[in-house]
Design a protein around this motif. Structure first.
Motif, PDB file in Angstrom:
ATOM      1  N   GLU A  89       0.793  -1.178  -0.100  1.00  0.00           N
ATOM      2  CA  GLU A  89       0.030   0.070   0.089  1.00  0.00           C
ATOM      3  C   GLU A  89       0.794   1.325  -0.136  1.00  0.00           C
ATOM      4  OE1 GLU A  89      -3.932   0.247   0.813  1.00  0.00           O
ATOM      5  OE2 GLU A  89      -3.223  -1.049  -0.668  1.00  0.00           O
ATOM      6  N   VAL A  90       1.693   1.214   1.036  1.00  0.00           N
ATOM      7  CA  VAL A  90       2.667   2.477   0.856  1.00  0.00           C
ATOM      8  C   VAL A  90       3.463   2.700  -0.025  1.00  0.00           C
ATOM      9  CG1 VAL A  90       4.381   3.791   2.590  1.00  0.00           C
ATOM     10  CG2 VAL A  90       2.206   2.577   3.546  1.00  0.00           C
ATOM     11  N   LEU A  91       4.325   1.792  -0.376  1.00  0.00           N
ATOM     12  CA  LEU A  91       5.763   1.913  -1.331  1.00  0.00           C
ATOM     13  C   LEU A  91       5.172   1.444  -2.743  1.00  0.00           C
ATOM     14  CD1 LEU A  91       8.113  -0.158   1.137  1.00  0.00           C
ATOM     15  CD2 LEU A  91       7.812   2.375   0.592  1.00  0.00           C
ATOM     16  N   GLY A  92       4.121   0.314  -2.867  1.00  0.00           N
ATOM     17  CA  GLY A  92       3.732   0.095  -4.125  1.00  0.00           C
ATOM     18  C   GLY A  92       4.544  -1.452  -4.596  1.00  0.00           C
ATOM     19  N   GLY A 358      -8.005   1.058   6.257  1.00  0.00           N
ATOM     20  CA  GLY A 358      -8.300   0.614   5.012  1.00  0.00           C
ATOM     21  C   GLY A 358      -8.645  -0.930   4.838  1.00  0.00           C
ATOM     22  N   PHE A 359      -8.095  -1.529   5.605  1.00  0.00           N
ATOM     23  CA  PHE A 359      -8.193  -3.203   6.079  1.00  0.00           C
ATOM     24  C   PHE A 359      -9.342  -3.680   7.043  1.00  0.00           C
ATOM     25  CE2 PHE A 359      -3.975  -2.615   4.456  1.00  0.00           C
ATOM     26  CZ  PHE A 359      -3.843  -3.357   3.254  1.00  0.00           C
ATOM     27  N   GLY A 360     -10.080  -2.514   7.420  1.00  0.00           N
ATOM     28  CA  GLY A 360     -10.890  -2.749   8.404  1.00  0.00           C
ATOM     29  C   GLY A 360     -10.555  -3.030   9.739  1.00  0.00           C
ATOM     30  N   ILE A 361      -9.316  -2.553  10.102  1.00  0.00           N
ATOM     31  CA  ILE A 361      -8.504  -3.102  11.395  1.00  0.00           C
ATOM     32  C   ILE A 361      -8.424  -1.561  11.933  1.00  0.00           C
ATOM     33  CG2 ILE A 361      -6.504  -3.899  12.445  1.00  0.00           C
ATOM     34  CD1 ILE A 361      -6.015  -5.504  10.026  1.00  0.00           C
ATOM     35  N   LEU A 389      -6.904 -10.468   5.603  1.00  0.00           N
ATOM     36  CA  LEU A 389      -7.046 -11.385   4.472  1.00  0.00           C
ATOM     37  C   LEU A 389      -7.962 -11.100   3.369  1.00  0.00           C
ATOM     38  CD1 LEU A 389      -5.913 -14.484   6.510  1.00  0.00           C
ATOM     39  CD2 LEU A 389      -4.691 -13.437   4.621  1.00  0.00           C
ATOM     40  N   ILE A 390      -9.229 -10.709   4.105  1.00  0.00           N
ATOM     41  CA  ILE A 390     -10.367 -10.634   3.059  1.00  0.00           C
ATOM     42  C   ILE A 390     -10.280  -9.201   2.577  1.00  0.00           C
ATOM     43  CG2 ILE A 390     -12.765 -10.004   3.151  1.00  0.00           C
ATOM     44  CD1 ILE A 390     -13.056 -12.066   5.547  1.00  0.00           C
ATOM     45  N   ALA A 391      -9.738  -8.191   3.192  1.00  0.00           N
ATOM     46  CA  ALA A 391      -9.677  -6.959   2.442  1.00  0.00           C
ATOM     47  C   ALA A 391      -8.723  -6.868   1.254  1.00  0.00           C
ATOM     48  CB  ALA A 391      -9.361  -5.885   3.443  1.00  0.00           C
TER      49      ALA A 391
END
Length: 510
Positions: A89-92, A358-361, A389-391
């Protein structure tokens, strides 16, 4: 490595099995049968007194089973699921590390009247051959003599080398190596910050031959190891004195036997990297008159040589398959540098916490002190791991992340990884893609599995406070049951053995 990556490319086709069935009804996996079977597996006497948590969901989030899965626990290397997803997410996936050799001063008649600067950004894939290539580029630029110093610039990261909560007695070993923006690996597993100590037999009764891979004067070998009689057992022991680069070797290796190899962390990887470049410069006819020092590359320095690493999408393979701790910590500091211009654990952790919603955490409901899970202060729940894992399945980088997870029963190290010897000849083989985790008293397995009816599932099992046994057979029994048709409790047998010492890959030979 490249052959294994080609094998992985074929495996990406399997991702479609986990992306096209999100709407499968819960009825496809009978709740009562599944719960009864999982309860039976978790009733193993070896779990008595342990804190066991397990959650199973469909890929659209429907809960099939849970047991204590909201409780925070030490995740061990399951923390790498968080670190790797956050890094993407951060670095790509196209992020690359860079290493350069720069120069100040005037170059005239092949004499550089100034300093050479070796500057790193944390590349864990730098090998001795790569430092040799940098030296060859310097020579090709026309440099034969440097009147100044060789300056090692590791300022991209801070100077904190070891993580909070790491065990002091693991410090000499490669899986607990120091983190630096300048480092080197001895192999294509990319075990950054370490050397291989090779102990070879000579003739019976004579001293054994001891060498390092790569050859380096950064460490000092003190050996009392001897060559034993042919057919005897090996008793070789390798250690490093804390706070030094003195590596001690003792015991015996049988005559005619294969060499014994141990991977050992070096003290001060910055100095290690600089020593490799200095030796390579000499081999290419470039003499540096000054000392090897530390400093920051001036903005006006011109680049004489450079190397860029493989992209993160490729680095994920040795990172996740082999559960490489240093890759996790280097990525943690790289995320900090990318988000706040500070290459530290604190900045990296802040970057990770910033993407967790963004991952629901909820980042307030977990604790992360490092990126690898080595810290005994890390705390996360199986529910949070399953949410990740789901997100992750909705992210554009998901196919390469999924392919980088260890695959049950696949013997190729760069496919099966830490699951290569587990669940062979079962419905889980080639099916379960999951991250393993092990510390003394801690074991974890979290990932994806497709049930016999085609239903895609996610699961996370984390156990803390176990004593004296391996929990891997129990985890395997859970995963095999999830992959099996109908009630399979009678067919699933979990024979626990002695507790392993860390991750499979950390022992190299398993």
């Amino acid at each position: 490595m490249r052959q294994s990556l080609r094998l992985l490319a074929g495996m990406l086709v399997a991702v479609t099995a986990l992306t096209g069935v999100a709407g499968a009804p819960v009825a496809a996996q009978d709740r009562g049968s599944l719960a009864g079977d999982l309860d039976a597996i978790l009733a193993n006497p070896g779990l008595a007194g342990a804190d066991v948590a397990l959650v199973v969901r469909t890929v659209d989030g429907q809960e099939l089973y849970r047991r204590g899965s909201d409780r925070r626990q030490q995740p061990a290397s399951n923390a790498k699921l968080v670190t790797s997803a956050a890094a993407l997410e951060v670095l790509g996936p196209d992020y690359r590390f860079g290493t350069t050799v720069g120069a100040t001063g005037r170059l005239a008649a092949r004499v550089l009247h100034g300093d050479l600067y070796l500057r790193g950004t944390g590349d864990p894939t730098m090998l001795a051959a790569d430092y040799d290539s940098l030296a060859a580029q310097v020579a090709a630029a026309g440099v034969r003599l440097v009147t100044g110093n060789l300056v090692a610039d590791d300022s991209w990261f801070d100077g904190v080398r070891l993580g909070t909560g790491w065990a002091w007695d693991d410090e000499p070993f490669y899986y607990d190596a120091q983190v630096s923006a300048l480092t080197a690996a001895p192999d294509t597993d990319f075990d950054a910050g370490s050397v291989i100590v090779r102990v070879s037999p000579t003739t019976a009764g004579a001293p054994a031959r001891v060498e390092t891979v790569p050859p380096t004067d950064h460490v000092r070998i003190v050996s009392s190891a001897v060559t034993g009689a042919a057919g005897t057992g090996s008793t070789v022991s390798v250690d490093r004195e804390h706070g030094t680069n003195t590596i001690t070797v003792s015991g015996s290796v049988p005559a005619g036997a294969s060499p014994v190899q141990e991977w050992m962390a070096v003290w001060d990887p910055t100095g290690y990297a600089a020593s490799l470049l200095r030796a390579a410069l000499g081999a290419h006819g470039v003499r540096v008159l000054g000392r090897t020092t530390r400093g920051v590359t001036p903005p006006a320095a011109r680049t004489l040589a450079e190397r860029r690493s493989m992209p993160l999408s490729e680095l994920l393979v040795p990172f996740m398959k082999l559960s490489n701790n240093l890759h996790a910590e280097i990525l943690m500091k790289a995320m900090g540098r990318a988000r706040s211009n500070e290459g530290s654990w604190n900045a990296g952790i802040a970057a990770v916490r910033g993407v967790l919603p963004g991952f629901g955490i909820d980042p307030a409901r977990l604790s992360l002190l490092d990126g690898s899970g080595l810290s005994r202060m890390d705390q996360i729940s199986p529910d949070q791991l399953v949410a990740l894992l789901i997100a992750a399945r909705s992210r554009p980088w998901y196919p390469v992340w999924y392919a980088a997870l260890p695959v049950a029963g696949e013997p190729d190290r760069m496919v099966g990884g830490t699951l290569r010897s587990r669940m062979r000849n079962t419905p889980a083989a080639g099916n379960v893609h999951a991250k393993t985790g092990s510390l003394t008293g801690v074991s974890s397995l979290s990932g994806y599995v497709t049930a016999a009816d085609g239903q895609a599932l996610v699961f996370s099992m984390v156990t803390n406070n176990s004593v004296g046994i391996s929990l891997k057979p129990i985890e395997d029994a859970v995963a095999v049951r999830l992959a099996s048709p109908g009630s399979a409790a009678a067919a699933v047998r979990a024979d626990t053995g002695p507790e392993p010492d860390g991750e499979c890959s950390w022992r190299k030979a398993c």
